[in-house]
Design a protein around this motif. Structure first.
Motif, PDB file in Angstrom:
ATOM      1  N   PHE A 136       0.821  -1.221   0.000  1.00  0.00           N
ATOM      2  CA  PHE A 136       0.000   0.000   0.000  1.00  0.00           C
ATOM      3  C   PHE A 136       0.854   1.269   0.000  1.00  0.00           C
ATOM      4  CE2 PHE A 136      -2.801  -3.218   1.789  1.00  0.00           C
ATOM      5  CZ  PHE A 136      -3.952  -2.995   1.053  1.00  0.00           C
ATOM      6  N   PHE A 137       2.068   1.161   0.528  1.00  0.00           N
ATOM      7  CA  PHE A 137       2.996   2.286   0.658  1.00  0.00           C
ATOM      8  C   PHE A 137       3.373   2.832  -0.724  1.00  0.00           C
ATOM      9  CE2 PHE A 137       7.609   3.498   1.506  1.00  0.00           C
ATOM     10  CZ  PHE A 137       7.301   4.684   2.170  1.00  0.00           C
ATOM     11  N   THR A 138       3.452   4.165  -0.821  1.00  0.00           N
ATOM     12  CA  THR A 138       3.739   4.777  -2.128  1.00  0.00           C
ATOM     13  C   THR A 138       5.222   4.731  -2.516  1.00  0.00           C
ATOM     14  OG1 THR A 138       3.888   6.884  -0.947  1.00  0.00           O
ATOM     15  CG2 THR A 138       1.804   6.404  -2.074  1.00  0.00           C
ATOM     16  N   ALA A 209      11.051   9.395   3.617  1.00  0.00           N
ATOM     17  CA  ALA A 209       9.853   8.805   4.229  1.00  0.00           C
ATOM     18  C   ALA A 209       9.859   8.918   5.748  1.00  0.00           C
ATOM     19  CB  ALA A 209       9.624   7.354   3.807  1.00  0.00           C
ATOM     20  N   GLU A 210      10.953   9.395   6.313  1.00  0.00           N
ATOM     21  CA  GLU A 210      11.026   9.623   7.761  1.00  0.00           C
ATOM     22  C   GLU A 210      12.094  10.688   7.991  1.00  0.00           C
ATOM     23  OE1 GLU A 210      12.327   5.944   9.537  1.00  0.00           O
ATOM     24  OE2 GLU A 210      14.333   6.113   8.687  1.00  0.00           O
ATOM     25  N   PRO A 211      12.038  11.339   9.142  1.00  0.00           N
ATOM     26  CA  PRO A 211      13.038  12.376   9.398  1.00  0.00           C
ATOM     27  C   PRO A 211      14.430  11.786   9.609  1.00  0.00           C
ATOM     28  CG  PRO A 211      11.360  12.324  11.135  1.00  0.00           C
ATOM     29  CD  PRO A 211      11.062  11.208  10.214  1.00  0.00           C
ATOM     30  N   TRP A 212      15.435  12.502   9.216  1.00  0.00           N
ATOM     31  CA  TRP A 212      16.825  12.104   9.480  1.00  0.00           C
ATOM     32  C   TRP A 212      17.653  13.374   9.540  1.00  0.00           C
ATOM     33  CZ3 TRP A 212      20.333  11.117   4.849  1.00  0.00           C
ATOM     34  CH2 TRP A 212      19.757  11.520   3.651  1.00  0.00           C
ATOM     35  N   TYR A 232      11.490  13.808  -0.093  1.00  0.00           N
ATOM     36  CA  TYR A 232      10.290  14.066   0.719  1.00  0.00           C
ATOM     37  C   TYR A 232       9.015  13.879  -0.094  1.00  0.00           C
ATOM     38  CZ  TYR A 232       6.605  16.681   3.082  1.00  0.00           C
ATOM     39  OH  TYR A 232       5.410  17.045   3.669  1.00  0.00           O
ATOM     40  N   GLY A 233       8.032  13.311   0.530  1.00  0.00           N
ATOM     41  CA  GLY A 233       6.733  13.198  -0.114  1.00  0.00           C
ATOM     42  C   GLY A 233       5.737  12.636   0.867  1.00  0.00           C
ATOM     43  N   LEU A 234       4.499  12.597   0.451  1.00  0.00           N
ATOM     44  CA  LEU A 234       3.459  11.996   1.286  1.00  0.00           C
ATOM     45  C   LEU A 234       2.362  11.467   0.376  1.00  0.00           C
ATOM     46  CD1 LEU A 234       1.461  14.904   2.990  1.00  0.00           C
ATOM     47  CD2 LEU A 234       3.300  15.295   1.386  1.00  0.00           C
ATOM     48  N   ARG A 319      15.181  20.634   5.175  1.00  0.00           N
ATOM     49  CA  ARG A 319      14.810  19.249   5.537  1.00  0.00           C
ATOM     50  C   ARG A 319      13.796  19.282   6.680  1.00  0.00           C
ATOM     51  NH1 ARG A 319      18.089  15.229   6.555  1.00  0.00           N
ATOM     52  NH2 ARG A 319      20.039  15.932   5.665  1.00  0.00           N
ATOM     53  N   ILE A 320      12.887  18.316   6.695  1.00  0.00           N
ATOM     54  CA  ILE A 320      11.791  18.340   7.672  1.00  0.00           C
ATOM     55  C   ILE A 320      12.370  18.301   9.088  1.00  0.00           C
ATOM     56  CG2 ILE A 320       9.721  17.138   8.493  1.00  0.00           C
ATOM     57  CD1 ILE A 320       9.404  18.336   5.661  1.00  0.00           C
ATOM     58  N   ILE A 321      11.922  19.235   9.909  1.00  0.00           N
ATOM     59  CA  ILE A 321      12.474  19.379  11.254  1.00  0.00           C
ATOM     60  C   ILE A 321      11.743  18.468  12.231  1.00  0.00           C
ATOM     61  CG2 ILE A 321      12.805  21.045  13.142  1.00  0.00           C
ATOM     62  CD1 ILE A 321      12.852  23.182  10.745  1.00  0.00           C
TER      63      ILE A 321
HETATM   64  O1  DLL Z   1       6.473   8.399   3.186  1.00  0.00           O
HETATM   65  C1  DLL Z   1       6.139   8.874   0.849  1.00  0.00           C
HETATM   66  C2  DLL Z   1       7.578   8.689   0.602  1.00  0.00           C
HETATM   67  C3  DLL Z   1       8.071   7.467   0.189  1.00  0.00           C
HETATM   68  C4  DLL Z   1       8.466   9.740   0.752  1.00  0.00           C
HETATM   69  C5  DLL Z   1       9.399   7.284  -0.068  1.00  0.00           C
HETATM   70  C6  DLL Z   1       9.808   9.591   0.496  1.00  0.00           C
HETATM   71  C7  DLL Z   1      10.289   8.364   0.090  1.00  0.00           C
HETATM   72  P1  DLL Z   1       3.545   8.522   3.783  1.00  0.00           P
HETATM   73  O2  DLL Z   1       3.709   7.113   4.208  1.00  0.00           O
HETATM   74  O3  DLL Z   1       2.185   9.012   3.495  1.00  0.00           O
HETATM   75  O4  DLL Z   1       4.352   8.786   2.463  1.00  0.00           O
HETATM   76  O5  DLL Z   1       4.226   9.424   4.897  1.00  0.00           O
HETATM   77  C8  DLL Z   1       4.358  10.799   4.724  1.00  0.00           C
HETATM   78  O6  DLL Z   1       6.357  10.864   6.106  1.00  0.00           O
HETATM   79  O7  DLL Z   1       4.140  13.651   6.035  1.00  0.00           O
HETATM   80  C9  DLL Z   1       6.441  13.132   6.694  1.00  0.00           C
HETATM   81  O8  DLL Z   1       5.983  13.254   8.017  1.00  0.00           O
HETATM   82  C10 DLL Z   1       7.256  11.858   6.562  1.00  0.00           C
HETATM   83  N1  DLL Z   1       8.331  12.051   5.575  1.00  0.00           N
HETATM   84  C11 DLL Z   1       8.342  11.710   4.285  1.00  0.00           C
HETATM   85  N2  DLL Z   1       9.529  12.044   3.715  1.00  0.00           N
HETATM   86  C12 DLL Z   1      10.278  12.623   4.685  1.00  0.00           C
HETATM   87  C13 DLL Z   1      11.597  13.188   4.743  1.00  0.00           C
HETATM   88  C14 DLL Z   1       5.704   8.670   2.289  1.00  0.00           C
HETATM   89  N3  DLL Z   1      12.416  13.202   3.701  1.00  0.00           N
HETATM   90  C15 DLL Z   1       5.053  11.420   5.916  1.00  0.00           C
HETATM   91  N4  DLL Z   1      11.992  13.713   5.917  1.00  0.00           N
HETATM   92  C16 DLL Z   1       5.284  12.897   5.741  1.00  0.00           C
HETATM   93  C17 DLL Z   1      11.191  13.709   7.004  1.00  0.00           C
HETATM   94  C18 DLL Z   1       9.504  12.637   5.865  1.00  0.00           C
HETATM   95  N5  DLL Z   1       9.963  13.178   7.013  1.00  0.00           N
END
Ligand code: DLL
Length: 431
Positions: A136-138, A209-212, A232-234, A319-321
């Motif tokens: 399901f994950f993008t 997909a997560e903060p670093w 970054y994306g969602l 970068r996301i804080i």
């Molecule tokens: O995490 C999409 C994604 C996939 C992004 C692969 C990058 C790589 P969701 O599962 O909907 O989608 O989660 C989105 O993850 O609102 C942030 O809080 C966090 N997030 C995504 N990228 C970053 C990042 C994917 N580069 C949520 N740094 C977002 C910090 C991130 N947080």
């Protein structure tokens, strides 16, 4: 030089494009999504009222709760016979958020991801190992489509079986990987244990997909001899490909031909200026199946709108804080897990894994940080351990203004995750 001509359009032309698309999306949701029609009517706004970009402030915000309340397909703006894909994203509670795509949404999304990969130098002939969940994950399909579109040799590696992932990197001569940064640290650990880290030919990694933190970047770059880029994306905004670092590594270009970007004060919703830290709010400008107006991402960052030497004219975000909802309040002090990571990853004795545990003793919150030590620095001497504990405590105190208890644990104690790491255990409600 560039994947798409839109990347370097003069800002004025980009803004003209944005306005045209903003008018389109407001009309589209007004005509096709009862939820938005109602919300716009309540604010006395009609699609014809959108005459300039500033008029965006007339539009209502959309929240995660709105997505959940309209579960599963209530926010779709097209009929199901036009939808060709669904992804979901589960938060911490309740129903997952559902997102839908038309065929042309998918096409645009793939191009956006290709645009990002091309920007950091991925080319035909590169071997792209996509270490990401394909369900399901993008992150799985999103990167897969982008890398294939670009012509890279794309390996749908999925997640798990870390030794096999490492072997695949060695045998196939993988040049680019995509994973979460926390899993990349684990890959590094396993590659070292297998004694093959020197046989890996990686040039770069795309992590997100997560903060670093910047210090985690340094660890990954040093261990693999690569450049590590932040991605970054969602899901609500298609998935990955919303914002990505260029080779300058000084902020992530956010693609304003597809998303209208605002940073607002999370409490008042007031728009903030460039450089001011707040919540990222995004409006989709091109999504057909599930457009969203002024979506409150919950992600904390700020806008950097200077000229980038890469030539792209799109602004950048820092970068996301942290997230507005992952901020922990300990004894009245605001703490973002990313601050703790930032401190720990610059201390050489500290390994790549840590966990934050918050408990309550009587009426006092206690912050404990469990830290894995690096094997090679573990002498077993009690005085050494005590020295390290104190060093970590001092650094944390400096950054957080808060005393934290530090517990040193052996390597391997803290659970590894294949996707997003769960770093914080807040036990205050459970005690
Ligand atoms: O995490 C999409 C994604 C996939 C992004 C692969 C990058 C790589 P969701 O599962 O909907 O989608 O989660 C989105 O993850 O609102 C942030 O809080 C966090 N997030 C995504 N990228 C970053 C990042 C994917 N580069 C949520 N740094 C977002 C910090 C991130 N947080």
């Amino acid at each position: 030089m560039y994947w798409e001509k839109e990347e370097t359009l003069p800002r004025k032309e980009l803004e003209e494009l944005q306005l045209k698309r903003l008018k389109w999306v407001v009309r589209h949701v007004y005509d096709n999504v009862p939820f938005y029609r109602e919300a716009l009517k309540q604010r006395n706004v009609h699609p014809d009222d959108i005459k300039k970009l500033e008029d965006i402030s007339k539009l209502p915000f959309t929240t995660k709760e709105d997505l959940r309340a309209n579960y599963p397909f209530g926010l779709f703006a097209v009929s199901l016979d036009k939808v060709v894909r669904i992804h979901t994203s589960s938060g911490t509670s309740g129903k997952p958020k559902v997102v839908g795509y038309t065929a042309s949404d998918i096409e645009r999304w793939a191009n956006m991801v290709a645009r990002c990969l091309y920007m950091v130098g991925v080319r035909k002939g590169d071997i792209f190992q996509n270490i990401s969940n394909y369900a399901f994950f993008t992150g799985g399909l999103g990167f897969h489509m982008g890398a294939e579109k670009l012509g890279a040799v794309t390996i749908p590696a999925g997640v798990g079986n870390t030794e096999r992932q490492v072997q695949c990197m060695v045998d196939f001569g993988t040049t680019v990987i995509h994973s979460t940064p926390s899993y990349a640290l684990h890959l590094k650990e396993v590659a070292e244990e297998m004694g093959v880290i020197d046989k890996i030919k990686l040039k770069m990694g795309c992590f997100g997909a997560e903060p670093w933190s910047e210090n985690t970047r340094k660890r990954l770059e040093d261990a693999f001899g690569i450049k590590a880029y932040d991605s970054y994306g969602l899901s609500e905004m298609n998935g990955p490909g919303v914002a990505f670092e260029c080779q300058e590594q000084e902020g992530l270009h956010i693609w304003i031909d597809h998303y209208f970007v605002e940073v607002v004060d999370p409490k008042t919703g007031e728009r903030l200026s460039d450089g001011e830290k707040g919540e990222l709010v995004l409006t989709t400008l091109t999504k057909e199946a599930m457009p969203l107006l002024r979506y409150r991402t919950g992600d904390v960052t700020f806008l950097i709108d200077d000229e980038c030497s890469c030539g792209r004219t799109h602004p950048k975000i820092h970068r996301i804080i942290g997230r507005t909802d992952d901020m922990i309040i300990v004894r009245g002090i605001n703490v973002f897990p990313s601050q703790i990571e930032h401190v720990l990853m610059r201390i050489p004795e500290v390994g790549d894994n840590f966990q934050v545990v918050i408990t309550r003793k009587g009426s006092l919150d206690e912050l404990k940080v469990r830290v894995e030590l690096k094997d090679e620095l573990f002498t077993g001497e009690l005085s050494d351990l005590e020295r390290i504990v104190q060093k970590i405590q001092k650094e944390l105190q400096k950054e957080l203004n808060l005393r934290a208890e530090v517990e040193l644990v052996e390597k391997g104690t803290i659970e590894r995750s294949t996707g997003k790491a769960k770093r914080v255990l807040d036990l205050r409600g459970e005690l």
